[in-house]
Design an enzyme around this catalytic site. Structure first.
Site, PDB file in Angstrom:
ATOM      1  N   ARG A 139       0.821  -1.207   0.000  1.00  0.00           N
ATOM      2  CA  ARG A 139       0.000   0.000   0.000  1.00  0.00           C
ATOM      3  C   ARG A 139       0.854   1.255   0.000  1.00  0.00           C
ATOM      4  O   ARG A 139       0.500   2.273  -0.610  1.00  0.00           O
ATOM      5  CB  ARG A 139      -0.958  -0.006   1.201  1.00  0.00           C
ATOM      6  CG  ARG A 139      -1.785   1.267   1.342  1.00  0.00           C
ATOM      7  CD  ARG A 139      -2.970   1.103   2.275  1.00  0.00           C
ATOM      8  NE  ARG A 139      -2.653   0.333   3.458  1.00  0.00           N
ATOM      9  CZ  ARG A 139      -2.018   0.814   4.532  1.00  0.00           C
ATOM     10  NH1 ARG A 139      -1.592   2.067   4.545  1.00  0.00           N
ATOM     11  NH2 ARG A 139      -1.796   0.039   5.586  1.00  0.00           N
ATOM     12  N   TYR A 195     -17.277  16.126 -16.226  1.00  0.00           N
ATOM     13  CA  TYR A 195     -17.673  14.733 -16.010  1.00  0.00           C
ATOM     14  C   TYR A 195     -18.630  14.662 -14.822  1.00  0.00           C
ATOM     15  O   TYR A 195     -18.393  15.261 -13.771  1.00  0.00           O
ATOM     16  CB  TYR A 195     -16.423  13.898 -15.761  1.00  0.00           C
ATOM     17  CG  TYR A 195     -16.707  12.505 -15.254  1.00  0.00           C
ATOM     18  CD1 TYR A 195     -17.612  11.670 -15.893  1.00  0.00           C
ATOM     19  CD2 TYR A 195     -16.059  12.025 -14.118  1.00  0.00           C
ATOM     20  CE1 TYR A 195     -17.876  10.396 -15.416  1.00  0.00           C
ATOM     21  CE2 TYR A 195     -16.309  10.750 -13.641  1.00  0.00           C
ATOM     22  CZ  TYR A 195     -17.233   9.944 -14.294  1.00  0.00           C
ATOM     23  OH  TYR A 195     -17.488   8.688 -13.814  1.00  0.00           O
ATOM     24  N   ASP A 211      -8.180  18.885 -15.508  1.00  0.00           N
ATOM     25  CA  ASP A 211      -8.461  17.508 -15.903  1.00  0.00           C
ATOM     26  C   ASP A 211      -8.104  17.381 -17.376  1.00  0.00           C
ATOM     27  O   ASP A 211      -8.765  17.959 -18.242  1.00  0.00           O
ATOM     28  CB  ASP A 211      -9.938  17.191 -15.658  1.00  0.00           C
ATOM     29  CG  ASP A 211     -10.271  15.726 -15.925  1.00  0.00           C
ATOM     30  OD1 ASP A 211      -9.567  15.085 -16.730  1.00  0.00           O
ATOM     31  OD2 ASP A 211     -11.258  15.228 -15.348  1.00  0.00           O
ATOM     32  N   LYS A 228      -8.914   5.894 -19.342  1.00  0.00           N
ATOM     33  CA  LYS A 228      -9.288   6.355 -20.676  1.00  0.00           C
ATOM     34  C   LYS A 228      -8.095   6.264 -21.644  1.00  0.00           C
ATOM     35  O   LYS A 228      -7.553   5.197 -21.854  1.00  0.00           O
ATOM     36  CB  LYS A 228      -9.862   7.761 -20.576  1.00  0.00           C
ATOM     37  CG  LYS A 228     -10.925   7.944 -19.486  1.00  0.00           C
ATOM     38  CD  LYS A 228     -12.070   6.940 -19.559  1.00  0.00           C
ATOM     39  CE  LYS A 228     -13.257   7.300 -18.667  1.00  0.00           C
ATOM     40  NZ  LYS A 228     -12.987   7.247 -17.218  1.00  0.00           N
TER      41      LYS A 228
END
Length: 393
Positions: free
Chosen positions: A57, A110, A182, A207
């Site tokens: 982690r 978005y 973004d 994406k």
């Protein structure tokens, strides 16, 4: 003022995409670095970490390689890889805002981003103002003393609005506000916001960066050392990390990003030109068209115009929905940016969360993620589906 570390790489983008963080394995000579599919790492005595690795982690060599690659792509000092784009956004905002603070966000973003800002952070006492980012005076007026973030998405999702990154970041800097961009739709192959003044770049690596519809991920790239330390702590403490396999798949996708974006842009440009003036279409939202209000700006801050376009269909919601359900090569699905073409009906799919707000998507709008298939066949598919949708109106 926070200390900033800046990247000084001089290699071309395509070279960085293939080689940054991708040194061959020193033990075997393997050209492709291995996937370190391990949850923990042996220590040479208590606190004697090998290469700084102790637990998956906190850090993993495969994720480290991806984060170096991401930073190199955007020309930034620090890259951070997350389990999703929204996880990246959440970590960034938690590092920056507190109850009583304020966010300025564009009026076309978005749906998941707006949901995060309005419902998750809104419930925590963080306010927001929606503004047309093309109106710079309105942006200046929207900024308050308690504003901490100016959130820019360009090109925007799904109406393909193009915002002036340099002007907006200058406004943010003058007000002491963090400018976040973004860059998911353009990808760093076409646009690099840090070079235009942005403080942080956000990606859904699901994406174009991943590019093959086989991985979920997110990323942040920034230069500010102090902010990186805060976000890195949240990445570790809250745990929304990119797992080794997902990191490796994303790295693999990045290596073809440059050539993929060229083909995405070529196919989308051809389709946009075909649809521009089509009798079944009211509007084509694609910055590569000279008729697009943001065309000149997109040409100035992007190297190509990308693979995303949206269309407003004549005949309203009924025809739009029928069209979206009648394409063949364009598959009806959420997401975007993969090698295959996808069609999406935003108002009931990706942007359902903004229904009834000022960000609501018109019901006759359909979004197209134009893939890498043969361009003629993609045009024929759209033309055929439009004809069938209109005929059944």
């Amino acid at each position: 003022m926070a200390k900033k570390t800046t990247s000084r790489t001089t290699a071309a983008f395509a070279t960085r995409a293939i080689h940054a963080g991708q040194e061959h394995d020193r033990t075997t000579g393997a050209v492709i670095p291995p996937i370190f599919q391990s949850s923990t790492f042996v220590q040479d005595g208590i606190g004697g970490l090998r290469g700084g690795y102790e637990y998956g982690r906190s850090a993993n060599p495969t994720r480290t390689a991806l984060e170096k690659q991401l930073a190199a792509l955007e020309g930034g000092a620090h890259g951070l890889a997350f389990s999703s784009g929204l996880a990246a956004e959440d970590a960034l905002l938690r590092a920056v805002v507190r109850p009583g603070d304020h966010i300025v966000i564009g009026n076309d973003v978005y749906g998941g981003t707006y949901r995060l800002v309005s419902r998750i952070f809104g419930a925590w006492g963080v306010e927001h103002t929606v503004v047309d980012l093309g109106d710079l005076r309105a942006v200046q007026k929207a900024i308050r003393p308690e504003t901490k973030v100016l959130w820019v998405e360009t090109p925007s999702n799904p109406l393909m609005k193009v915002s002036d990154i340099a002007e907006l970041t200058e406004i943010a800097r003058a007000a002491g506000v963090l400018a976040v961009v973004d860059n998911t739709f353009a990808s760093p192959a076409l646009q690099r916001p840090l070079g235009l003044g942005a403080d942080v770049v956000v990606h859904s690596t699901t994406k174009y960066i991943g590019g093959h519809s086989d991985v979920i991920g997110g990323a942040l790239v920034l230069d500010d050392d102090e902010l990186e330390e805060k976000v890195r702590f949240l990445q570790f403490a809250a745990g929304a990390i990119a797992a080794p396999m997902e990191a490796w798949l994303t790295t693999r996708g990045i290596k073809t990003l440059d050539v993929r974006m060229q083909r995405h842009s070529e196919n989308a440009g051809r389709l946009a030109e075909f649809l521009d003036g089509h009798p079944a279409i009211e509007t084509v939202y694609y910055p590569g068209l000279a008729s697009h209000p943001g065309h000149a700006l997109a040409a100035a801050q992007m190297s190509r115009f990308g693979g995303m376009l949206s269309i407003a269909v004549v005949g309203g919601e009924r025809v739009a929905r029928r069209f979206a359900e009648k394409t063949r090569l364009f598959q009806l699905a959420e997401s975007l940016g993969g090698v295959e073409s996808l069609v999406n009906y935003p108002s009931l799919m990706t942007h359902a969360s903004v229904a009834g707000t000022e960000l609501a998507v018109p019901e006759n709008v359909v979004r197209l993620s134009v893939g890498l298939e043969d361009g003629d066949e993609l045009i024929a598919d759209v033309d055929r589906a439009l004809a069938r949708a209109v005929k059944q109106r």
